[in-house]
Scaffold this motif. Structure first.
Motif, short mmCIF file in Angstrom:
data_model
loop_
_atom_site.label_atom_id
_atom_site.label_comp_id
_atom_site.label_asym_id
_atom_site.label_seq_id
_atom_site.Cartn_x
_atom_site.Cartn_y
_atom_site.Cartn_z
N VAL A 72 0.86 -1.18 0.00
CA VAL A 72 0.00 0.00 0.00
C VAL A 72 0.89 1.23 0.00
N ASP A 73 0.39 2.33 -0.49
CA ASP A 73 1.15 3.57 -0.56
C ASP A 73 1.23 4.19 0.83
N MET A 74 2.33 3.94 1.52
CA MET A 74 2.48 4.43 2.89
C MET A 74 2.83 5.91 2.95
N ASP A 75 3.00 6.52 1.80
CA ASP A 75 3.25 7.96 1.75
C ASP A 75 1.96 8.74 1.49
N ASP A 76 0.86 8.01 1.40
CA ASP A 76 -0.44 8.62 1.14
C ASP A 76 -0.88 9.44 2.35
N PRO A 77 -1.13 10.74 2.19
CA PRO A 77 -1.52 11.57 3.34
C PRO A 77 -2.88 11.18 3.93
N TRP A 78 -3.67 10.42 3.17
CA TRP A 78 -4.98 10.00 3.65
C TRP A 78 -4.95 8.63 4.33
N LEU A 79 -3.76 8.05 4.45
CA LEU A 79 -3.65 6.70 5.00
C LEU A 79 -4.18 6.60 6.42
N ALA A 80 -3.79 7.55 7.26
CA ALA A 80 -4.21 7.50 8.66
C ALA A 80 -5.73 7.58 8.79
N LEU A 81 -6.35 8.47 8.01
CA LEU A 81 -7.81 8.59 8.07
C LEU A 81 -8.49 7.32 7.59
N SER A 82 -7.94 6.70 6.56
CA SER A 82 -8.51 5.46 6.05
C SER A 82 -8.42 4.36 7.10
N MET A 83 -7.29 4.30 7.81
CA MET A 83 -7.12 3.31 8.87
C MET A 83 -8.09 3.56 10.02
N MET A 84 -8.23 4.81 10.40
CA MET A 84 -9.13 5.15 11.51
C MET A 84 -10.57 4.77 11.17
N ALA A 85 -10.94 4.97 9.92
CA ALA A 85 -12.31 4.66 9.50
C ALA A 85 -12.61 3.18 9.53
N LYS A 86 -11.56 2.35 9.55
CA LYS A 86 -11.73 0.90 9.51
C LYS A 86 -11.47 0.25 10.86
N MET A 87 -11.33 1.01 11.92
CA MET A 87 -10.94 0.46 13.20
C MET A 87 -12.04 -0.37 13.86
N HIS A 88 -13.29 0.01 13.60
CA HIS A 88 -14.41 -0.66 14.27
C HIS A 88 -15.27 -1.43 13.26
N ASN A 89 -15.95 -2.44 13.75
CA ASN A 89 -16.84 -3.23 12.91
C ASN A 89 -17.93 -2.34 12.35
N GLU A 90 -18.14 -2.42 11.06
CA GLU A 90 -19.10 -1.53 10.41
C GLU A 90 -20.52 -1.74 10.90
N GLY A 91 -20.85 -2.97 11.28
CA GLY A 91 -22.20 -3.25 11.76
C GLY A 91 -22.38 -3.05 13.25
N GLY A 92 -21.33 -2.57 13.93
CA GLY A 92 -21.42 -2.35 15.37
C GLY A 92 -21.25 -3.61 16.20
N GLU A 93 -20.89 -4.72 15.56
CA GLU A 93 -20.70 -5.97 16.32
C GLU A 93 -19.61 -5.78 17.38
N GLU A 94 -19.77 -6.49 18.50
CA GLU A 94 -18.81 -6.38 19.59
C GLU A 94 -18.22 -7.73 19.93
N ILE A 95 -17.07 -7.69 20.56
CA ILE A 95 -16.39 -8.92 20.94
C ILE A 95 -17.27 -9.79 21.84
N THR A 96 -18.09 -9.15 22.65
CA THR A 96 -18.95 -9.89 23.57
C THR A 96 -20.09 -10.60 22.85
N ASP A 97 -20.29 -10.30 21.57
CA ASP A 97 -21.29 -11.03 20.79
C ASP A 97 -20.79 -12.41 20.40
N TYR A 98 -19.47 -12.62 20.53
CA TYR A 98 -18.87 -13.86 20.04
C TYR A 98 -18.14 -14.65 21.12
N LEU A 99 -17.85 -14.01 22.27
CA LEU A 99 -17.23 -14.71 23.38
C LEU A 99 -18.20 -14.76 24.54
#
Length: 299
Positions: A72-99
């Motif tokens: 991936v282009d690690m020099d991309d200035p938008w990389l951090a924002l893209s990573m932050m946007a992907k930090m959480h499950n899109e459907g709101g699922e939680e770890i306690t739903d599976y453990l």
């Protein structure tokens, strides 16, 4: 934190196939009408500083190339924002739903003891991101990332930086693996961190010896990803060949991808050869680690 998440995502996207092939992590690419040679370098995305080695020859080829091409282009200035946007499950699922409650509290306690982080407020964080919390305690050393060092050398000479895939494409691969399996693997991993330490140490020694076939075999034994070889490896390697060809047709470029992507019948080396390119191994100058392949199996 963002860079650590990126290293972890790439680490877990290492390949899972054993196939007879040449060993080595540094290759010269010629033939098939290329006017200038290009280069292919296999990395390990996280490594202890004491184990890090980058030869003068590798640096010279980076600085002579027209561009550095990473996963991936690690020099991309938008990389951090893209990573932050992907930090959480899109459907709101939680770890306690599976453990179970007991499993969750056990995992929470272990993470707090080993990392100082309480995941109570991070329940919806993706399993991949939760794994990033473990690595400092797992490695127990000062770390370096080859991609980061290669990037520095390229930028010193004002080289162009590109990626073979976007960060969204890379992280979306995990969306195709059931969350239940990902959280279950995370739970099992946190419950046996000593095993994880030993496995990572063996992985590093194997990389230092440039034993690509053994490296792939070790990762292939991971039961949580055994059923997802095509998703995590084969399709990505095949997808990379066209942009690699297009980059090389424009001039001399330096590719750097996870070392495990090089091997196997669907690995980059074999795919490029099948396209008509000639690949010649270049020594890295790293002293080999004796008998790394004779380590006892880890139970």
């Amino acid at each position: 934190m963002i860079k650590r998440l990126l290293w972890v995502s790439m680490f877990f996207l290492m390949p899972f196939l054993v196939y007879g092939q040449d060993e080595g992590v540094f290759w010269k690419i010629t033939g098939n009408g290329l006017r200038e040679p290009s280069y292919l370098f296999g990395t390990i995305h996280l490594i202890c500083m004491e184990d890090y080695h980058l030869s003068d020859e590798v640096v010279k080829k980076i600085q002579k190339a027209d561009a550095l091409i990473l996963e991936v282009d690690m020099d991309d200035p938008w990389l951090a924002l893209s990573m932050m946007a992907k930090m959480h499950n899109e459907g709101g699922e939680e770890i306690t739903d599976y453990l179970t409650e007991e499993e969750y509290q056990e995992t929470r306690r272990l993470l707090k003891e080993r990392t100082g982080t309480d995941i109570e407020m991070l329940k919806s964080m993706r399993p991949l991101m939760l794994m990033s919390l473990i690595y400092p305690s797992l490695l127990e050393c000062e770390t370096k990332a080859y991609e980061n060092e290669l990037l520095k050398h390229a930028k010193e000479k004002n080289k162009e930086i590109y990626g073979l895939e976007s960060i969204d494409e890379q992280l979306s691969i995990f969306d195709r693996i059931p969350l239940e399996e990902q959280y279950r693997s995370f739970y099992e991993y946190t419950g046996n961190l000593e095993k994880g330490k030993k496995e990572f140490r063996r992985l590093i020694e194997t990389y230092k010896n440039e034993e690509i076939a053994l490296l792939v075999k070790m990762v292939s034994e991971s039961p949580e990803y055994r059923d997802y070889q095509d998703i995590l490896l084969d399709q990505r390697n095949r997808n990379w060949i066209r942009p690699m060809r297009e980059f090389m047709e424009k001039g001399s470029v330096f590719f750097a991808v996870g070392a495990g992507h090089l091997g196997g019948k669907s690995g980059i080396i074999q795919l490029l050869k099948s396209e008509g390119y000639e690949l010649k191994r270049i020594p890295t100058g790293r002293p080999s680690v004796a008998n790394s392949h004779s380590d006892p199996p880890i139970n």
